[in-house]
Scaffold this motif. Structure first.
Motif, PDB file in Angstrom:
ATOM      1  N   PRO A  44     -18.175 -21.548   9.475  1.00 36.35           N
ATOM      2  CA  PRO A  44     -18.026 -20.285  10.737  1.00 36.35           C
ATOM      3  C   PRO A  44     -19.483 -20.567  11.135  1.00 36.35           C
ATOM      4  CG  PRO A  44     -18.412 -19.698   8.739  1.00 36.35           C
ATOM      5  CD  PRO A  44     -17.745 -20.958   8.113  1.00 36.35           C
ATOM      6  N   GLU A  45     -19.273 -19.770  12.836  1.00 40.13           N
ATOM      7  CA  GLU A  45     -20.387 -19.267  12.789  1.00 40.13           C
ATOM      8  C   GLU A  45     -21.029 -18.025  12.817  1.00 40.13           C
ATOM      9  OE1 GLU A  45     -20.714 -20.553  17.001  1.00 40.13           O
ATOM     10  OE2 GLU A  45     -19.985 -22.602  16.778  1.00 40.13           O
ATOM     11  N   LEU A  46     -20.167 -17.417  12.494  1.00 37.60           N
ATOM     12  CA  LEU A  46     -19.933 -16.033  12.619  1.00 37.60           C
ATOM     13  C   LEU A  46     -18.733 -15.220  11.620  1.00 37.60           C
ATOM     14  CD1 LEU A  46     -19.210 -15.158  16.521  1.00 37.60           C
ATOM     15  CD2 LEU A  46     -21.011 -14.941  15.171  1.00 37.60           C
ATOM     16  N   PRO A  47     -19.032 -13.771  10.710  1.00 38.59           N
ATOM     17  CA  PRO A  47     -18.091 -13.406   9.745  1.00 38.59           C
ATOM     18  C   PRO A  47     -17.337 -13.279  10.750  1.00 38.59           C
ATOM     19  CG  PRO A  47     -20.172 -12.243  10.117  1.00 38.59           C
ATOM     20  CD  PRO A  47     -20.580 -13.466  11.501  1.00 38.59           C
ATOM     21  N   PRO A  48     -16.142 -13.402   9.500  1.00 46.44           N
ATOM     22  CA  PRO A  48     -14.419 -12.859   9.702  1.00 46.44           C
ATOM     23  C   PRO A  48     -14.291 -12.180  11.466  1.00 46.44           C
ATOM     24  CG  PRO A  48     -14.332 -13.214   7.940  1.00 46.44           C
ATOM     25  CD  PRO A  48     -16.141 -12.608   8.399  1.00 46.44           C
ATOM     26  N   ILE A  49     -13.440 -12.132  12.024  1.00 42.98           N
ATOM     27  CA  ILE A  49     -13.455 -11.604  13.310  1.00 42.98           C
ATOM     28  C   ILE A  49     -11.676 -11.506  12.859  1.00 42.98           C
ATOM     29  CG2 ILE A  49     -12.391 -11.718  16.067  1.00 42.98           C
ATOM     30  CD1 ILE A  49     -14.522 -13.822  15.958  1.00 42.98           C
ATOM     31  N   VAL A 109     -10.464 -15.981  11.323  1.00 38.31           N
ATOM     32  CA  VAL A 109      -9.247 -14.886  12.874  1.00 38.31           C
ATOM     33  C   VAL A 109      -8.723 -14.519  11.217  1.00 38.31           C
ATOM     34  CG1 VAL A 109      -8.394 -14.770  14.522  1.00 38.31           C
ATOM     35  CG2 VAL A 109      -9.949 -16.271  14.718  1.00 38.31           C
ATOM     36  N   VAL A 110      -9.042 -13.079  11.744  1.00 33.13           N
ATOM     37  CA  VAL A 110      -7.637 -12.417  11.137  1.00 33.13           C
ATOM     38  C   VAL A 110      -6.601 -11.525  11.426  1.00 33.13           C
ATOM     39  CG1 VAL A 110      -6.933 -11.511   8.913  1.00 33.13           C
ATOM     40  CG2 VAL A 110      -9.300 -12.418   8.888  1.00 33.13           C
ATOM     41  N   TYR A 163       0.799  -1.032  -0.262  1.00 33.72           N
ATOM     42  CA  TYR A 163       0.089  -0.130  -0.501  1.00 33.72           C
ATOM     43  C   TYR A 163       0.427   1.538  -0.015  1.00 33.72           C
ATOM     44  CZ  TYR A 163      -3.273   3.481   0.822  1.00 33.72           C
ATOM     45  OH  TYR A 163      -5.098   4.471   0.606  1.00 33.72           O
ATOM     46  N   ARG A 164       1.105   1.874  -1.225  1.00 36.64           N
ATOM     47  CA  ARG A 164       1.815   3.110  -1.060  1.00 36.64           C
ATOM     48  C   ARG A 164       2.934   2.759  -1.075  1.00 36.64           C
ATOM     49  NH1 ARG A 164      -2.230   8.837  -0.375  1.00 36.64           N
ATOM     50  NH2 ARG A 164      -3.676   7.961  -0.864  1.00 36.64           N
ATOM     51  N   GLY A 165       3.374   2.195  -1.527  1.00 41.71           N
ATOM     52  CA  GLY A 165       5.135   1.606  -1.349  1.00 41.71           C
ATOM     53  C   GLY A 165       5.586   0.868  -0.310  1.00 41.71           C
ATOM     54  N   TYR A 166       4.236   0.603   0.657  1.00 41.17           N
ATOM     55  CA  TYR A 166       4.926  -0.051   2.031  1.00 41.17           C
ATOM     56  C   TYR A 166       4.230  -1.588   1.516  1.00 41.17           C
ATOM     57  CZ  TYR A 166       6.156   4.383   3.370  1.00 41.17           C
ATOM     58  OH  TYR A 166       6.974   6.087   3.367  1.00 41.17           O
ATOM     59  N   GLY A 167       5.126  -3.076   2.110  1.00 39.54           N
ATOM     60  CA  GLY A 167       4.807  -4.041   2.353  1.00 39.54           C
ATOM     61  C   GLY A 167       4.216  -4.783   3.769  1.00 39.54           C
ATOM     62  N   TYR A 168       3.383  -5.300   3.098  1.00 37.10           N
ATOM     63  CA  TYR A 168       2.452  -6.135   4.569  1.00 37.10           C
ATOM     64  C   TYR A 168       1.955  -7.065   4.882  1.00 37.10           C
ATOM     65  CZ  TYR A 168      -1.225  -3.015   3.746  1.00 37.10           C
ATOM     66  OH  TYR A 168      -2.247  -2.681   2.908  1.00 37.10           O
ATOM     67  N   ASP A 169       0.739  -8.109   5.747  1.00 44.96           N
ATOM     68  CA  ASP A 169       0.667  -8.765   4.727  1.00 44.96           C
ATOM     69  C   ASP A 169      -0.416  -9.568   5.950  1.00 44.96           C
ATOM     70  OD1 ASP A 169       1.929 -10.394   6.807  1.00 44.96           O
ATOM     71  OD2 ASP A 169       3.214 -10.932   5.881  1.00 44.96           O
ATOM     72  N   CYS A 170      -1.400 -10.002   5.928  1.00 42.99           N
ATOM     73  CA  CYS A 170      -2.617 -10.660   6.943  1.00 42.99           C
ATOM     74  C   CYS A 170      -2.030 -11.997   6.810  1.00 42.99           C
ATOM     75  CB  CYS A 170      -3.712 -10.365   6.705  1.00 42.99           C
ATOM     76  SG  CYS A 170      -4.599 -10.885   5.342  1.00 42.99           S
ATOM     77  N   ARG A 171      -2.672 -12.741   7.824  1.00 42.78           N
ATOM     78  CA  ARG A 171      -2.700 -13.931   8.319  1.00 42.78           C
ATOM     79  C   ARG A 171      -4.614 -14.484   8.181  1.00 42.78           C
ATOM     80  NH1 ARG A 171      -3.203 -16.833  12.450  1.00 42.78           N
ATOM     81  NH2 ARG A 171      -1.695 -19.425  12.558  1.00 42.78           N
ATOM     82  N   THR A 172      -4.841 -15.270   7.447  1.00 38.03           N
ATOM     83  CA  THR A 172      -6.434 -15.982   7.860  1.00 38.03           C
ATOM     84  C   THR A 172      -6.314 -17.333   7.855  1.00 38.03           C
ATOM     85  OG1 THR A 172      -6.975 -14.189   6.021  1.00 38.03           O
ATOM     86  CG2 THR A 172      -9.090 -15.693   6.824  1.00 38.03           C
ATOM     87  N   LEU A 173      -6.734 -17.460   9.932  1.00 32.77           N
ATOM     88  CA  LEU A 173      -6.860 -18.872  10.506  1.00 32.77           C
ATOM     89  C   LEU A 173      -8.606 -19.171   9.842  1.00 32.77           C
ATOM     90  CD1 LEU A 173      -5.743 -21.181  11.254  1.00 32.77           C
ATOM     91  CD2 LEU A 173      -6.576 -20.096  13.653  1.00 32.77           C
ATOM     92  N   VAL A 174      -8.348 -19.948   8.624  1.00 30.18           N
ATOM     93  CA  VAL A 174      -9.518 -20.173   8.315  1.00 30.18           C
ATOM     94  C   VAL A 174     -10.491 -21.379   8.944  1.00 30.18           C
ATOM     95  CG1 VAL A 174     -11.002 -21.030   6.172  1.00 30.18           C
ATOM     96  CG2 VAL A 174      -8.948 -19.894   5.920  1.00 30.18           C
ATOM     97  N   ASN A 175     -11.664 -21.019   9.523  1.00 23.89           N
ATOM     98  CA  ASN A 175     -12.461 -21.740  10.129  1.00 23.89           C
ATOM     99  C   ASN A 175     -13.668 -22.301   8.784  1.00 23.89           C
ATOM    100  OD1 ASN A 175     -15.572 -23.177  11.369  1.00 23.89           O
ATOM    101  ND2 ASN A 175     -14.630 -21.833  12.903  1.00 23.89           N
ATOM    102  N   PRO A 176     -13.653 -23.748   8.329  1.00 23.84           N
ATOM    103  CA  PRO A 176     -14.723 -23.872   7.091  1.00 23.84           C
ATOM    104  C   PRO A 176     -15.987 -24.185   7.581  1.00 23.84           C
ATOM    105  CG  PRO A 176     -13.260 -25.928   8.211  1.00 23.84           C
ATOM    106  CD  PRO A 176     -13.014 -24.522   9.101  1.00 23.84           C
ATOM    107  N   THR A 200     -14.964  -8.238   3.062  1.00 24.88           N
ATOM    108  CA  THR A 200     -15.730  -7.477   2.610  1.00 24.88           C
ATOM    109  C   THR A 200     -16.273  -6.825   4.443  1.00 24.88           C
ATOM    110  OG1 THR A 200     -17.539  -9.169   1.872  1.00 24.88           O
ATOM    111  CG2 THR A 200     -15.422  -7.699   0.671  1.00 24.88           C
ATOM    112  N   ARG A 201     -17.043  -8.405   4.866  1.00 21.86           N
ATOM    113  CA  ARG A 201     -17.377  -7.800   6.338  1.00 21.86           C
ATOM    114  C   ARG A 201     -17.213  -8.686   7.479  1.00 21.86           C
ATOM    115  NH1 ARG A 201     -21.321  -3.960   8.499  1.00 21.86           N
ATOM    116  NH2 ARG A 201     -22.913  -4.177   9.135  1.00 21.86           N
ATOM    117  N   ALA A 202     -16.680  -7.868   8.359  1.00 19.72           N
ATOM    118  CA  ALA A 202     -16.224  -8.329   9.126  1.00 19.72           C
ATOM    119  C   ALA A 202     -16.519  -7.734  10.825  1.00 19.72           C
ATOM    120  CB  ALA A 202     -14.314  -8.378   9.620  1.00 19.72           C
ATOM    121  N   HIS A 203     -16.540  -8.796  11.458  1.00 18.07           N
ATOM    122  CA  HIS A 203     -15.949  -8.229  13.088  1.00 18.07           C
ATOM    123  C   HIS A 203     -15.175  -7.644  13.664  1.00 18.07           C
ATOM    124  CE1 HIS A 203     -19.922  -9.484  13.792  1.00 18.07           C
ATOM    125  NE2 HIS A 203     -20.049 -10.671  13.869  1.00 18.07           N
TER     126      HIS A 203
END
Length: 337
Positions: free
Chosen positions: A26-31, A57-58, A11-24, A94-97
């Protein structure tokens, strides 16, 4: 079985990342978990495990955190909220807690202000409404100690800031948490020290959040009942900028609630995120209203709060400038005792 997905972003020249622990299933939207100054995406431990039973969980290493690129202090928390939104979009969320702890709470709050369509609900722990004295001077001292390469003193000083040493305050896992934090701060690398300095200066150079727009998602605010780093009064004050906020204190904890009482915190978050009642647990205090409507009876009414928010926005200039000009350091490091 859960699987891990890594999303790499720029983003604007800065590198980074995210990790998603996928619940196959889920009872809720991602947290989404947004952590504090030294919280890396892979180190949420038991809290992540407990939340992952109900949702994917993200976790994130935003610019300035973990293995991500260093981010100069001239970029505010608004920029970090934009970077968070960018990587979540890339990961398909696109939608999360959203949960924000300490420093991460300021970023999460900005996210909810700037991207209300993304945030289903927002929970913040240990996030104050502003950096006030004497905390401001104490944060400047941490920078001075690092710049002077007084690492051992820096580690002990940071731990003394983040933990309540009052023997009358019963803190679950208090000694263990102090040992963990001492090891983290004492083992700081030169790269992480540079990131810590820029991240701390960011807090001192910019407002943590704007007074407007108000956060309209349901909000849960709180901290540990013995937190004297971000005090209950400071954390509760964020309710002034929300239309639907509640506040509570976790028992037998101070600032590092995710380390001290992860089971209680997970229970509270899952109740709140699922829309269930958050009352009636011995693990936290009575949950009270503290939103802008609640303050109507305490001060001069909602109309005053809304007008004040608009005044603050106008005085601040253009809304949510992603990149802000450099500001001189508040104090030269050598001037701090």
């Amino acid at each position: 079985m859960s699987r891990v997905e890594i999303t790499v972003a720029q983003y604007r020249g800065y590198g980074y990342d995210c990790r998603t622990l996928v619940n196959p299933e889920p009872e809720l939207p991602p947290i989404v978990l947004v952590g504090g100054a030294f919280q890396q995406k892979g180190a949420w431990g038991r809290l992540e495990t407990l939340l992952a039973r109900s949702a994917s969980v993200v976790t994130v290493d935003l610019p300035g955190w973990g293995d991500a690129d260093l981010l100069p202090a001239r970029y505010s928390t608004a920029f970090l909220a934009e970077a968070l939104h960018h990587v979540l979009e890339q990961a398909g969320h696109t939608r999360a807690h959203v949960f924000g702890g300490s420093y991460g709470g300021a970023i999460a709050f900005r996210l909810a202000q700037q991207y209300p369509e993304l945030v289903h609900s927002l929970a913040l722990m240990g996030t104050g409404a502003a950096i006030e004295e004497p905390l401001r001077s104490r944060l400047l001292r941490t920078i001075a100690l690092l710049r002077a390469d007084r690492i051992e003193e820096f580690a002990h000083y940071c731990v003394s800031l983040l933990t309540n040493a009052d023997p009358a305050a019963r803190i679950i896992r208090g000694p263990a948490v102090r040992r963990i934090l001492t090891g983290i701060f004492g083992g700081i690398s030169a790269e992480d020290a540079a990131k810590f300095i820029e991240n701390t200066l960011r807090l001192l150079k910019h407002e943590l959040h704007g007074g407007y727009p108000l956060v309209t998602a349901p909000v849960l605010l709180g901290t540990g009942e013995h937190d004297d780093f971000t005090t209950p009064r400071q954390c509760r004050a964020l309710g002034r900028y929300c239309t639907d906020a509640r506040f509570t204190l976790l028992r037998n904890a101070d600032h590092a609630v995710h380390l001290e009482v992860p089971d209680a915190l997970a229970d509270l978050l899952l109740r709140f995120f699922s829309g269930r009642s958050v009352q009636g647990s011995a693990a936290w205090h009575f949950v009270e209203r503290c939103d802008v409507g609640h303050y109507e009876g305490e001060e001069t009414g909602m109309e005053h709060n809304l007008m004040e928010a608009v005044r603050v926005e106008r005085a601040a200039g253009p809304r949510w400038s992603a990149e802000e000009g450099e500001v001189d350091d508040p104090e030269p490091a050598g001037a701090l005792g």
